[in-house]
Design a protein around this motif. Sequence first.
Motif, PDB file in Angstrom:
ATOM      1  N   ASN A 225       0.814  -1.218   0.000  1.00 53.21           N
ATOM      2  CA  ASN A 225       0.000   0.000   0.000  1.00 53.21           C
ATOM      3  C   ASN A 225       0.848   1.269   0.000  1.00 53.21           C
ATOM      4  OD1 ASN A 225      -3.051  -0.822   1.880  1.00 53.21           O
ATOM      5  ND2 ASN A 225      -2.109  -1.783   0.114  1.00 53.21           N
ATOM      6  N   GLU A 226       2.043   1.188   0.587  1.00 52.68           N
ATOM      7  CA  GLU A 226       2.904   2.371   0.680  1.00 52.68           C
ATOM      8  C   GLU A 226       3.429   2.824  -0.684  1.00 52.68           C
ATOM      9  OE1 GLU A 226       3.806   4.271   3.453  1.00 52.68           O
ATOM     10  OE2 GLU A 226       2.136   3.176   4.351  1.00 52.68           O
ATOM     11  N   ALA A 227       3.224   2.032  -1.728  1.00 53.79           N
ATOM     12  CA  ALA A 227       3.703   2.420  -3.056  1.00 53.79           C
ATOM     13  C   ALA A 227       2.982   3.649  -3.604  1.00 53.79           C
ATOM     14  CB  ALA A 227       3.546   1.254  -4.031  1.00 53.79           C
ATOM     15  N   SER A 228       1.856   4.028  -3.017  1.00 52.95           N
ATOM     16  CA  SER A 228       1.169   5.247  -3.457  1.00 52.95           C
ATOM     17  C   SER A 228       1.775   6.506  -2.852  1.00 52.95           C
ATOM     18  CB  SER A 228      -0.314   5.171  -3.081  1.00 52.95           C
ATOM     19  OG  SER A 228      -0.476   5.161  -1.662  1.00 52.95           O
ATOM     20  N   THR A 229       2.613   6.364  -1.813  1.00 51.97           N
ATOM     21  CA  THR A 229       3.164   7.531  -1.127  1.00 51.97           C
ATOM     22  C   THR A 229       4.053   8.390  -2.021  1.00 51.97           C
ATOM     23  OG1 THR A 229       3.054   6.357   0.986  1.00 51.97           O
ATOM     24  CG2 THR A 229       4.479   8.279   0.879  1.00 51.97           C
ATOM     25  N   ILE A 242      -2.198  17.033 -13.744  1.00 47.15           N
ATOM     26  CA  ILE A 242      -2.019  15.603 -14.047  1.00 47.15           C
ATOM     27  C   ILE A 242      -1.675  14.798 -12.802  1.00 47.15           C
ATOM     28  CG2 ILE A 242      -0.640  13.928 -15.340  1.00 47.15           C
ATOM     29  CD1 ILE A 242      -0.302  15.979 -17.516  1.00 47.15           C
ATOM     30  N   ILE A 243      -0.739  15.274 -11.985  1.00 37.37           N
ATOM     31  CA  ILE A 243      -0.252  14.485 -10.865  1.00 37.37           C
ATOM     32  C   ILE A 243      -1.327  14.273  -9.806  1.00 37.37           C
ATOM     33  CG2 ILE A 243       0.649  16.500  -9.647  1.00 37.37           C
ATOM     34  CD1 ILE A 243       2.077  12.914  -9.711  1.00 37.37           C
ATOM     35  N   GLY A 244      -2.240  15.244  -9.631  1.00 36.54           N
ATOM     36  CA  GLY A 244      -3.315  15.076  -8.643  1.00 36.54           C
ATOM     37  C   GLY A 244      -4.226  13.905  -8.973  1.00 36.54           C
ATOM     38  N   PRO A 245      -4.854  13.914 -10.151  1.00 38.93           N
ATOM     39  CA  PRO A 245      -5.677  12.757 -10.528  1.00 38.93           C
ATOM     40  C   PRO A 245      -4.885  11.456 -10.609  1.00 38.93           C
ATOM     41  CG  PRO A 245      -6.210  14.649 -11.902  1.00 38.93           C
ATOM     42  CD  PRO A 245      -4.996  15.023 -11.106  1.00 38.93           C
ATOM     43  N   LEU A 246      -3.603  11.529 -11.035  1.00 33.23           N
ATOM     44  CA  LEU A 246      -2.782  10.313 -11.118  1.00 33.23           C
ATOM     45  C   LEU A 246      -2.578   9.711  -9.730  1.00 33.23           C
ATOM     46  CD1 LEU A 246      -1.043   8.358 -12.739  1.00 33.23           C
ATOM     47  CD2 LEU A 246       0.877   9.938 -12.443  1.00 33.23           C
ATOM     48  N   PHE A 247      -2.264  10.557  -8.759  1.00 31.68           N
ATOM     49  CA  PHE A 247      -2.119  10.053  -7.395  1.00 31.68           C
ATOM     50  C   PHE A 247      -3.426   9.456  -6.889  1.00 31.68           C
ATOM     51  CE2 PHE A 247      -2.971  11.342  -2.918  1.00 31.68           C
ATOM     52  CZ  PHE A 247      -2.290  10.298  -2.312  1.00 31.68           C
ATOM     53  N   ALA A 248      -4.549  10.116  -7.168  1.00 33.26           N
ATOM     54  CA  ALA A 248      -5.846   9.599  -6.720  1.00 33.26           C
ATOM     55  C   ALA A 248      -6.123   8.228  -7.335  1.00 33.26           C
ATOM     56  CB  ALA A 248      -6.953  10.583  -7.089  1.00 33.26           C
ATOM     57  N   VAL A 250      -3.830   5.969  -8.444  1.00 34.48           N
ATOM     58  CA  VAL A 250      -2.922   4.972  -7.865  1.00 34.48           C
ATOM     59  C   VAL A 250      -3.364   4.602  -6.458  1.00 34.48           C
ATOM     60  CG1 VAL A 250      -0.555   4.550  -7.110  1.00 34.48           C
ATOM     61  CG2 VAL A 250      -0.981   5.696  -9.295  1.00 34.48           C
ATOM     62  N   PHE A 251      -3.722   5.610  -5.666  1.00 37.87           N
ATOM     63  CA  PHE A 251      -4.204   5.345  -4.310  1.00 37.87           C
ATOM     64  C   PHE A 251      -5.456   4.475  -4.346  1.00 37.87           C
ATOM     65  CE2 PHE A 251      -6.462   6.021  -0.417  1.00 37.87           C
ATOM     66  CZ  PHE A 251      -5.502   6.207   0.556  1.00 37.87           C
ATOM     67  N   PHE A 252      -6.369   4.800  -5.250  1.00 41.26           N
ATOM     68  CA  PHE A 252      -7.620   4.048  -5.355  1.00 41.26           C
ATOM     69  C   PHE A 252      -7.360   2.591  -5.732  1.00 41.26           C
ATOM     70  CE2 PHE A 252     -11.186   2.603  -8.062  1.00 41.26           C
ATOM     71  CZ  PHE A 252     -12.189   2.604  -7.105  1.00 41.26           C
ATOM     72  N   LEU A 253      -6.457   2.353  -6.671  1.00 42.15           N
ATOM     73  CA  LEU A 253      -6.181   0.987  -7.110  1.00 42.15           C
ATOM     74  C   LEU A 253      -5.493   0.168  -6.020  1.00 42.15           C
ATOM     75  CD1 LEU A 253      -4.989   1.607 -10.778  1.00 42.15           C
ATOM     76  CD2 LEU A 253      -7.201   0.730 -10.017  1.00 42.15           C
TER      77      LEU A 253
END
Length: 311
Positions: A225-229, A242-248, A250-253
């Motif tokens: 799970n820490e891979a989203s950090t 771009i990075i905001g939705p991308l982080f969301a 990755v976190f969601f997946l």
Amino acid sequence: PEAEGSGHHEGRRQAHAREGHPAHLPRRRRRGVRSRAPSPPTHTPALVVAMAAMDAAMNMVKSAWRSEGPRPSYADIAWGVEESWYKLCLGWMLAWTVVLCAGGGRTDKNSIYRLHFVHGIVGPVLSVMTLFNAASFELTMACTLAYFFIDAINMIINDFIVPVGGYQKPMNRLIEYVHHVIVVGSGVCCLLVGDSACVVDEVGPGFGWDAGPRAFNPFIPLIINEASTPFLIVYRVRRGPIIGPLFAIVFFLLRIVLNTSYFVPLLYNSCNHAVIWWPQAAPFFLIQWVFFFQIIEAVMRPKKKEKKEQE
């Protein structure tokens, strides 16, 4: 008549030539060319790999939901810690302290970001290596627990002992404290019980583990799970469209889809409820949803501000 016939055929050949027909070929052969069946489509290597990954993921999810334990009883759990872990933990704490204090020092926001970013890469890599028997259980547990120890100590010093003011809102800071308490408590307990609190049946849960009845420690795979950090740190340093939705995403997946579809049924069906599920797993999975709603709010906040300015 023969001359007329030959002239007629010659005229047809010339007409076919003007229209682009292969007049030199017999009619039967032309029909054969026209009726040739199209060749079957070929799959690219990338598509083959993607299909194999999807098939493996579906098998993992099905096996987690079908798993019937047997869940170990409290009497079956063996408590203890390998002596090598203490030395490894001290070594990792020293390493994380160096990462934190380099540059601007432990109070600098970028230094704290660097600590989170580095563990967001090292921790999940060691987790996957441990699942494939390429790293030891003690090494991976020492790495992640030492990281949370150092981060929690630094938070307490900066907030209460030598207050320097934080970069987070009070509510977000409180949620981070709750998250650290859950993770540190779960990690210490999982360290003490080793692989004696969770057992899977013959289906096998995937992730490189061999099929068949076997014990496992739930903390190790959850470090993934820490891979989203790292995406979160990049988002905080370089905010953009771009990075905001991308982080969301990755976190969601990782923390919502993977946890809910795989780890939740796996731990519920395979782990002791009194030791693993209720005091550790359930709070951990719940706080991931709290984080996710915070992320959605943060991503949507700029759009709300734009609407207010337009009004």
